[in-house]
Design a protein around this motif. Structure first.
Motif, PDB file in Angstrom:
ATOM      1  N   HIS A 118       0.839  -1.211   0.000  1.00 32.40           N
ATOM      2  CA  HIS A 118       0.000   0.000   0.000  1.00 32.40           C
ATOM      3  C   HIS A 118       0.871   1.258   0.000  1.00 32.40           C
ATOM      4  O   HIS A 118       0.554   2.240  -0.691  1.00 32.40           O
ATOM      5  CB  HIS A 118      -0.906  -0.006   1.235  1.00 32.40           C
ATOM      6  CG  HIS A 118      -1.724   1.247   1.367  1.00 32.40           C
ATOM      7  ND1 HIS A 118      -2.735   1.565   0.493  1.00 32.40           N
ATOM      8  CD2 HIS A 118      -1.655   2.283   2.260  1.00 32.40           C
ATOM      9  CE1 HIS A 118      -3.267   2.729   0.835  1.00 32.40           C
ATOM     10  NE2 HIS A 118      -2.628   3.181   1.895  1.00 32.40           N
ATOM     11  N   PRO A 124      -6.327  -0.189  -4.516  1.00 37.86           N
ATOM     12  CA  PRO A 124      -6.641  -1.566  -4.119  1.00 37.86           C
ATOM     13  C   PRO A 124      -5.645  -2.533  -4.748  1.00 37.86           C
ATOM     14  O   PRO A 124      -5.243  -2.363  -5.905  1.00 37.86           O
ATOM     15  CB  PRO A 124      -8.056  -1.786  -4.659  1.00 37.86           C
ATOM     16  CG  PRO A 124      -8.215  -0.792  -5.764  1.00 37.86           C
ATOM     17  CD  PRO A 124      -7.367   0.392  -5.384  1.00 37.86           C
ATOM     18  N   ALA A 140      -7.395  -2.946   0.563  1.00 36.09           N
ATOM     19  CA  ALA A 140      -8.336  -1.946   0.068  1.00 36.09           C
ATOM     20  C   ALA A 140      -7.607  -0.671  -0.330  1.00 36.09           C
ATOM     21  O   ALA A 140      -6.423  -0.482  -0.042  1.00 36.09           O
ATOM     22  CB  ALA A 140      -9.385  -1.653   1.134  1.00 36.09           C
ATOM     23  N   LEU A 213     -13.516  -4.001  -6.239  1.00 40.19           N
ATOM     24  CA  LEU A 213     -12.646  -2.836  -6.083  1.00 40.19           C
ATOM     25  C   LEU A 213     -11.994  -2.561  -7.442  1.00 40.19           C
ATOM     26  O   LEU A 213     -11.039  -3.234  -7.819  1.00 40.19           O
ATOM     27  CB  LEU A 213     -11.573  -3.101  -5.021  1.00 40.19           C
ATOM     28  CG  LEU A 213     -12.078  -3.340  -3.592  1.00 40.19           C
ATOM     29  CD1 LEU A 213     -10.923  -3.775  -2.689  1.00 40.19           C
ATOM     30  CD2 LEU A 213     -12.744  -2.089  -3.039  1.00 40.19           C
ATOM     31  N   MET A 216      -7.785  -3.040  -9.361  1.00 42.94           N
ATOM     32  CA  MET A 216      -6.891  -3.753  -8.450  1.00 42.94           C
ATOM     33  C   MET A 216      -5.605  -4.163  -9.159  1.00 42.94           C
ATOM     34  O   MET A 216      -5.640  -4.870 -10.164  1.00 42.94           O
ATOM     35  CB  MET A 216      -7.563  -5.008  -7.888  1.00 42.94           C
ATOM     36  CG  MET A 216      -8.719  -4.753  -6.962  1.00 42.94           C
ATOM     37  SD  MET A 216      -9.330  -6.281  -6.197  1.00 42.94           S
ATOM     38  CE  MET A 216      -8.204  -6.390  -4.807  1.00 42.94           C
TER      39      MET A 216
END
Length: 264
Positions: A118, A124, A140, A213, A216
């Motif tokens: 992240h 995501p 996420a 999402l 991704m």
């Protein structure tokens, strides 16, 4: 400088970061019976070759999925580097929500991968780690850890074939020239390689469908990640340092633990 220790089921990786870059990485086979002194003799020799001294280490962070190895790794940090190690656990400040039913059961390596992925890639994500087990972890857009998938690792599958079938040899993993093997080894290599490519594509597709999402990205790590990335367009990027980066970021978010000596 920071000493990061990533203790997996197969190998323990030691790495030193000087605040700007990784100064060295070294790995040794995981053995819970290995003592802190044995680690020290091996590690300090390699550090010396890299121009590093024990006194250069001011902090230590440990991530392990092998609880039995933790005691001697802690002793290594305390006795040889004079640092109380930070141990990666779900109760630390990760900077994101661990959105699963039992956060304490999530392997430290999976949370570390999620943290680093992240931080470096945002959005995501699905992080695939080709280790002793092949894991898929879902992150996420805000960095929350949403869970994932655990499948047998490639080398486990190869070893299982060899042990369970009397006439099948032990093989090395490689990308076959064609899907149809013209001999036993080629047929096994095809089954392993294309079987795991199919596993990647199938699980990633299902995760994307369930998570809903958009956009991704898929980040892959582990020794076999570059090889398997050649067989599919679903992997966006290969990052071999992602777990070590997670350890570095975790140490930056959390204060150094207070040692027993300092409390006396």
């Amino acid at each position: 400088m920071l000493l990061a220790v990533d203790a997996g089921n197969t190998n323990v990786v030691f790495a030193v970061h000087d605040g700007a870059e990784w100064r060295g990485r070294w790995r040794i086979a995981t053995d819970p019976q290995r003592t802190s002194d044995e680690y020290a003799v091996w590690l300090l020799t390699l550090m010396q070759h890299a121009g590093l001294r024990p006194a250069d280490i001011t902090r230590c962070v440990i991530g392990t999925v092998v609880p039995a190895a933790l005691y001697n790794l802690r002793r290594l940090s305390r006795d040889w580097f004079g640092a109380e190690p930070l141990v990666a656990r779900s109760t630390l400040d990760w900077g994101f929500h661990i959105d699963v039913e039992r956060p304490q059961e999530v392997g430290a390596d999976r949370l570390l991968n999620a943290l680093a992925a992240h931080h470096h890639y945002s959005g995501p994500l699905i992080v695939i780690d080709f280790g002793t087990a092949t894991t898929f972890d879902v992150v996420a857009a805000d960095g929350a850890y949403l869970g994932g998938v655990i499948a047998p690792g490639i080398n486990l599958s190869i070893e299982a074939l060899h042990r369970a079938a009397a006439r099948l040899p032990r093989i090395g993993i490689g990308r076959p020239q064609s899907a149809i093997g013209r001999d036993t080894v080629a047929a096994m290599q095809s089954g392993i390689f294309w079987g795991y490519v199919g596993l990647i594509e199938g699980i990633v597709s299902r995760i994307r469908g369930e998570a809903e999402l958009p956009g991704m990205k898929v980040i892959a790590t582990g020794g076999l990640a570059p090889l398997l990335a050649e067989g599919t367009t679903m992997i966006s990027r290969v990052d071999q340092d992602i777990t070590l980066e997670g350890l570095r970021l975790l140490a930056g978010r959390n204060p150094a633990p207070i040692s027993q000596k300092d409390m006396m």
